[in-house]
Write a protein that holds these residues in place. Structure first.
Motif, PDB file in Angstrom:
ATOM      1  N   GLY A  46       0.619  -1.152   0.034  1.00  0.00           N
ATOM      2  CA  GLY A  46      -0.183  -0.111   0.223  1.00  0.00           C
ATOM      3  C   GLY A  46       1.058   1.355  -0.086  1.00  0.00           C
ATOM      4  O   GLY A  46       0.287   2.048  -0.532  1.00  0.00           O
ATOM      5  N   ALA A  84      -5.215   2.880   7.299  1.00  0.00           N
ATOM      6  CA  ALA A  84      -4.564   3.552   6.068  1.00  0.00           C
ATOM      7  C   ALA A  84      -4.319   4.962   6.435  1.00  0.00           C
ATOM      8  O   ALA A  84      -3.187   5.352   6.190  1.00  0.00           O
ATOM      9  N   TYR A  92      -4.118   4.773  -2.058  1.00  0.00           N
ATOM     10  CA  TYR A  92      -5.439   4.333  -1.853  1.00  0.00           C
ATOM     11  C   TYR A  92      -5.797   3.491  -2.994  1.00  0.00           C
ATOM     12  O   TYR A  92      -6.461   2.500  -2.891  1.00  0.00           O
ATOM     13  N   ILE A  95      -4.307   0.267  -2.329  1.00  0.00           N
ATOM     14  CA  ILE A  95      -5.001  -0.729  -1.523  1.00  0.00           C
ATOM     15  C   ILE A  95      -6.169  -1.113  -2.255  1.00  0.00           C
ATOM     16  O   ILE A  95      -6.583  -2.165  -1.770  1.00  0.00           O
TER      17      ILE A  95
END
Length: 129
Positions: A46, A84, A92, A95
């Motif tokens: 991520g 996060a 993001y 992710i």
């Protein structure tokens, strides 16, 4: 005769209690600690990208298997969103690529503005925010 009736009622009560106590719990709740344990191996991807660790995919599959209720899905969404937000440099979009890279589905997408209280109406709605 009254002694027999009292004993019979007590026996029926005992059986009823055993059935209730032995029934499976369908209201199991996912905790943020569980979500964190399952998804911690995903943080490196991520933040930095690269290859997805196998442990990350395992965690995603375990999280998906743990969902029992819509509330479980919403709780997990909030946990992922909060985690996060605390990860400096998190991407993001990366992710949200993880479920596809792990041959899995996710019932929500995580962004800072995702309203986790509205996710989970249907697992097939995963493509919407």
């Amino acid at each position: 005769m009254a002694k027999f009736a009292v004993g019979e009622v007590a026996f029926v009560g005992l059986i009823a209690c055993m059935l209730v106590c032995a029934s499976p719990r369908v209201d199991a709740k996912i905790t943020c600690l569980q979500v964190t344990n399952w998804l911690t191996p995903c943080i490196s991807y991520g933040v930095m990208g690269g290859s997805v660790p196998m442990e990350c995919c395992t965690g995603i599959h375990e999280l998906n298997a743990a969902y029992k209720t819509i509330e479980d899905i919403r709780k997990a969404c909030s946990c992922v969103q909060n985690g996060a937000a605390m990860s400096p440099g998190v991407d993001y979009d990366r992710i949200n690529e993880l479920p596809g890279k792990c041959s899995s589905n996710f019932p929500y997408r995580v962004y800072p503005d995702t309203d986790c209280s509205k996710v989970g109406f249907a697992l097939s709605e995963q493509s919407s925010k």
